[in-house]
Motif scaffolding. Structure first.
Motif, short mmCIF file in Angstrom:
data_model
loop_
_atom_site.label_atom_id
_atom_site.label_comp_id
_atom_site.label_asym_id
_atom_site.label_seq_id
_atom_site.Cartn_x
_atom_site.Cartn_y
_atom_site.Cartn_z
N HIS A 153 0.30 -5.31 -8.63
CA HIS A 153 0.87 -4.40 -7.62
C HIS A 153 1.51 -5.20 -6.49
CE1 HIS A 153 -1.55 -0.48 -8.60
NE2 HIS A 153 -0.57 -0.73 -9.46
N LEU A 186 -13.25 -5.15 4.49
CA LEU A 186 -13.24 -3.84 3.83
C LEU A 186 -14.61 -3.58 3.22
CD1 LEU A 186 -11.49 -1.40 2.87
CD2 LEU A 186 -11.19 -2.66 0.72
N THR A 196 -11.65 -13.91 -4.33
CA THR A 196 -12.43 -12.76 -3.87
C THR A 196 -13.74 -12.60 -4.65
OG1 THR A 196 -10.38 -11.68 -3.25
CG2 THR A 196 -12.33 -10.29 -3.38
N TYR A 197 -13.65 -12.80 -5.98
CA TYR A 197 -14.86 -12.63 -6.79
C TYR A 197 -15.25 -13.94 -7.49
CZ TYR A 197 -13.43 -7.76 -6.08
OH TYR A 197 -13.04 -6.57 -5.53
N ASN A 243 -13.55 -6.04 -14.00
CA ASN A 243 -12.77 -7.26 -14.09
C ASN A 243 -12.92 -7.99 -15.41
OD1 ASN A 243 -11.21 -7.72 -11.49
ND2 ASN A 243 -13.22 -7.07 -10.77
N GLN A 302 -9.97 -6.12 -2.90
CA GLN A 302 -11.14 -5.23 -2.95
C GLN A 302 -10.75 -3.76 -3.05
OE1 GLN A 302 -12.61 -7.25 0.82
NE2 GLN A 302 -14.49 -6.35 0.03
N ALA A 303 -9.63 -3.41 -2.40
CA ALA A 303 -9.22 -2.00 -2.38
C ALA A 303 -8.77 -1.52 -3.76
CB ALA A 303 -8.11 -1.79 -1.36
N HIS A 304 -8.38 -2.47 -4.62
CA HIS A 304 -7.98 -2.10 -5.99
C HIS A 304 -9.20 -2.10 -6.91
CE1 HIS A 304 -4.03 -3.11 -4.33
NE2 HIS A 304 -3.50 -2.43 -5.32
N ASP A 305 -9.09 -1.33 -7.99
CA ASP A 305 -10.23 -1.24 -8.90
C ASP A 305 -10.42 -2.55 -9.66
OD1 ASP A 305 -11.12 1.23 -8.20
OD2 ASP A 305 -9.78 2.26 -9.59
N SER A 306 -9.33 -3.29 -9.92
CA SER A 306 -9.50 -4.58 -10.57
C SER A 306 -8.56 -5.60 -9.94
CB SER A 306 -9.24 -4.47 -12.08
OG SER A 306 -7.86 -4.59 -12.34
N GLU A 307 -8.94 -6.84 -10.07
CA GLU A 307 -8.16 -7.93 -9.48
C GLU A 307 -6.77 -8.02 -10.14
OE1 GLU A 307 -10.51 -11.45 -9.80
OE2 GLU A 307 -9.88 -12.21 -7.86
N ALA A 308 -6.74 -7.82 -11.47
CA ALA A 308 -5.46 -7.91 -12.19
C ALA A 308 -4.47 -6.87 -11.66
CB ALA A 308 -5.69 -7.70 -13.68
N GLN A 351 -17.22 -11.23 -2.82
CA GLN A 351 -18.28 -12.07 -3.38
C GLN A 351 -18.04 -13.56 -3.16
OE1 GLN A 351 -17.78 -10.54 -7.39
NE2 GLN A 351 -19.73 -9.44 -7.25
N SER A 352 -16.97 -13.90 -2.42
CA SER A 352 -16.60 -15.31 -2.24
C SER A 352 -17.81 -16.16 -1.83
CB SER A 352 -15.52 -15.44 -1.17
OG SER A 352 -14.52 -14.46 -1.34
N TYR A 382 0.84 -1.20 0.00
CA TYR A 382 0.00 0.00 0.00
C TYR A 382 0.87 1.25 0.00
CZ TYR A 382 -4.25 -2.72 0.98
OH TYR A 382 -5.31 -3.58 0.90
N HIS A 401 -8.35 -10.54 1.40
CA HIS A 401 -9.33 -10.14 0.39
C HIS A 401 -9.42 -8.62 0.26
CE1 HIS A 401 -10.75 -14.25 1.44
NE2 HIS A 401 -10.84 -14.32 0.13
N SER A 402 -9.23 -7.94 1.39
CA SER A 402 -9.33 -6.49 1.35
C SER A 402 -8.32 -5.90 0.37
CB SER A 402 -9.11 -5.92 2.75
OG SER A 402 -7.92 -6.44 3.29
N PHE A 403 -7.17 -6.55 0.22
CA PHE A 403 -6.16 -6.04 -0.72
C PHE A 403 -6.72 -6.06 -2.14
CE2 PHE A 403 -2.47 -6.01 -3.45
CZ PHE A 403 -1.63 -5.09 -2.82
#
Lengths: 446, 446
Positions: free
Chosen positions: B212, A327, B227-228, A443, B201-207, A338-339, A18, B197-199
């Motif tokens: 990052h 979060l 997560t999704y 996504n 979720q905090a990003h706009d996309s999983e990729a 969404q898990s 972060y 999971h929060s990591f």
């Protein structure tokens, strides 16, 4: 032991990432329980005070920075930044002793993302355990109205902190005290104590052991009478009591710790009463849980108090809660996991509780902000890293817990409770749908 | 927190009475488990090192004496004597990692009565919990041969010490490491970590989150992919991996944490293999216990490692052992408790184990002294309050535990084990009868 390195390694990995990406916008995390354990109709919030203490004092001193440096996983920039770390966020929470249910946030943390993330592991560790024990203890309090309840569980509690915090959590829920001396001193909880079987065994006769103990510790004498033969020992008490009384020493209670406690209690009560020793009360211990307490209450067994150990401090029938710290918002955007089987309601939330005829009638889980019927449960506790007002005393929290048990619906007071209505507000459902759509869009475009 | 006042009040009451009566002859106490929990075929001894540390360092400083004085329960003579208190006794014990069974002493304390009594509460608290967790962890080690096993249980462990000691106990039993950083540092245990999971979720996309994270923490990258949508995220990994590889960053593993772990693992393995990413391993977590591990092993599910949390650190299906620390001898006279369902074998005891074809064939519980077939399990650990030799390293204990699991009878390796023969030597039965007779004589003559 309770230092700032008591956390999961991944918290530091994420913190590092972060900071590397400058992802320090405001995040909102909420702690909640996904579903109640079998046979639990409600939970009682506990552990908030320890969480606030943790957040207020969290920092990494030279010793911890040195330990992290030596483990070779982190760079100098990260460690320099960590040395300056402080929690500067906000906390809203259920006051300790508040009754709550699945999906209802017990605490909401609003802080820059790295801060709100880093505190996860210890925050959950502290809230989970005390909530677990307070919820279990509350069942015992409901099952044994008017009886003295004492925590006897230190030896089989899971380590030192569990012993101390279990004593605190059960006192909060309505217990009268604990046998754990350090917990009594630390949290100003009444401390109770009797004697061990070894004390009887070490003496050549039981009568000698009783007299020696009473004369050495003449205040609040409780004699353990099940080492060899319970009823015979009760007869012995009727012979020892007058000799002690002549010297100004009163036997306060006898303790039963094995066998058919209800059956022994009736026989012992009869033996004591026949000797005119109505003032000697009967205290029982030995693997007790709330079901046995309820059975003794129903059968009007003449036991005046209970020492409860393992079932209480380990929450034996349900030694963990399915809780999470998730979060819900970052950078002003509601977030959702969404898990399978673990999806969350997004955004900042509030719980609104309605009463009917002085008892809880139903809760509404809603987006934070707009008012709803009833009263809100989450209250501001911390702003900008500082507690609002002083810390409430444990006795204040205990009074709140007692009031909460007083407004429970009758159906939730049973040991096999029915469920309680918690509705999810339509605005939250719409927000979840919006999140799902945004996640899908973001996504699919890789 | 771990101070000398972490004990039951009654220990001080008894100490006071013993000193008042000058009852300071040698006492022998033994710690044992009365019966194994359901589904446990054996126990693994753990926690001895912490007990020895406790006994070697136990003393009451000015602060503790002051706290006791202020609580008003104890006189000056008692407190003066307490200020001079040291443990000067002997300890014989099962080495950590040793397999043992019901009624077999895991530790024997031989010391002046007040000393041997006072240490009861914390000794039980320390031995009970680590033995509980090591015994549970050993089942997991047996259920998942060749798989990486990591403790993920800090957050739902019962407080700080439980988190730390659970990490130690499961490593001793054969786990590969822990996610709890402080435990890794304190006990020199390998530490593992992934991401939350929060990591994601905090990003706009999983990729974006995957890239990052991998670039910020390029060593041992493990990506959380549930997560999704788990399979979609696995596809994503196949596209991110080549870009990272071009920059010299390898993805080591993906982690699954929800849903049908076995089903997802097969699909994810196929996706990764189809992309030639055979070197990326699959790591799973999420409410796992030994039954699921055994099922995955049986079904040859392509999971390479497991993170195990709540079921491990709380020993969820059996969160306590029915253990006791009982007086077996005082002043040279064997002692016995006769309480219903809790009677004890009197006197100092030793356990003799026989092997057949390199596996455990049966134990004999006998009076200490005379040799029997096989080899003795209790070894001298402490004499006159000092440890004999140096403390064995945790890795040495871990090797011993591994050897012990290696000589388990095949029937005890099953998750639904059969029982193991523990005989009670005739001399012990005779001694018990003698005790009973003496108790009857002494207690009839009041």
């Amino acid at each position: 032991m309770e230092g700032p390195l008591l956390t999961d390694l991944y918290q530091f990995s994420m913190l590092d990432a972060y900071w590397a990406q400058d992802m320090t916008e405001t995040a909102v995390f909420e702690f909640f329980v996904r579903r109640l354990p079998a046979r639990r109709g409600f939970l009682m919030a506990a552990g908030l005070e320890q969480v606030i203490d943790y957040l207020e004092t969290l920092c990494f001193g030279a010793e911890e920075i040195g330990q992290l440096r030596r483990c070779g996983r982190f760079g100098d920039d990260f460690l320099d930044r960590l040395a300056a770390f402080r929690f500067t966020g906000d906390v809203d929470a259920l006051p300790e002793g508040t009754i709550f249910f699945a999906d209802e946030p017990a605490i909401r943390v609003t802080a820059p993302l790295p801060q709100a993330q880093l505190v996860e592991s210890r925050l959950v560790n502290l809230l989970h355990f005390q909530t677990l024990v307070a919820s279990k203890a509350a069942r015992m309090v409901l099952a044994a109205p008017g009886k003295q309840l004492v925590d006897f569980g230190m030896r089989r509690a899971h380590g030192a902190e569990a012993a101390l915090l279990a004593a605190r959590a059960c006192y909060l829920a309505g217990f009268d005290g604990t046998a754990t001396l350090a917990a009594g001193i630390r949290f100003d909880i009444p401390v109770f104590g009797t004697m061990a079987h070894s004390f009887i065994q070490a003496h050549d006769s039981e009568a000698e052991a009783f007299e020696h103990f009473a004369r050495a510790r003449p205040q609040g004498v409780t004699l353990l009478i099940d080492t060899y033969d319970t009823e015979r020992a009760a007869e012995l008490v009727t012979r020892v009591a007058p000799r002690l009384k002549a010297d100004g020493i009163a036997i306060q209670a006898v303790r039963l710790d094995s066998g058919d406690l209800g059956g022994h209690a009736r026989k012992v009560r009869a033996i004591l009463d026949a000797a005119g020793l109505h003032e000697i009360s009967i205290f029982a211990s030995g693997g007790l849980d709330e079901d046995q307490l309820a059975a003794f209450t129903r059968d009007q067994v003449p036991i005046d108090g209970y020492g409860i150990g393992t079932c209480l401090t380990t929450s034996y029938d349900a030694p963990a809660l399915d809780c999470a710290y998730k979060l819900q918002e970052y950078g002003g955007v509601p977030r959702r996991k969404q898990s399978e089987g673990k999806a969350t309601w997004p955004g900042r939330k509030q719980v609104w509780r309605r009463l009917r005829d002085g008892r809880m009638a139903g809760d509404l889980l809603a987006q934070h902000g707009a008012p709803h019927r009833g009263y809100p449960l989450l209250r501001p506790v911390m702003r900008d890293g500082r507690r609002i007002g002083g810390a409430p005393s444990l006795d204040t929290a205990r009074e709140h817990a007692s009031a909460e048990l007083g407004i429970l619906p009758v159906s939730l007071k049973a040991l096999l409770p029915t469920s309680y209505p918690v509705e999810v507000d339509m605005s939250l459902k719409l927000l979840a749908a919006e999140c799902d759509q945004r996640i899908a869009e973001r996504n699919c475009t890789l």
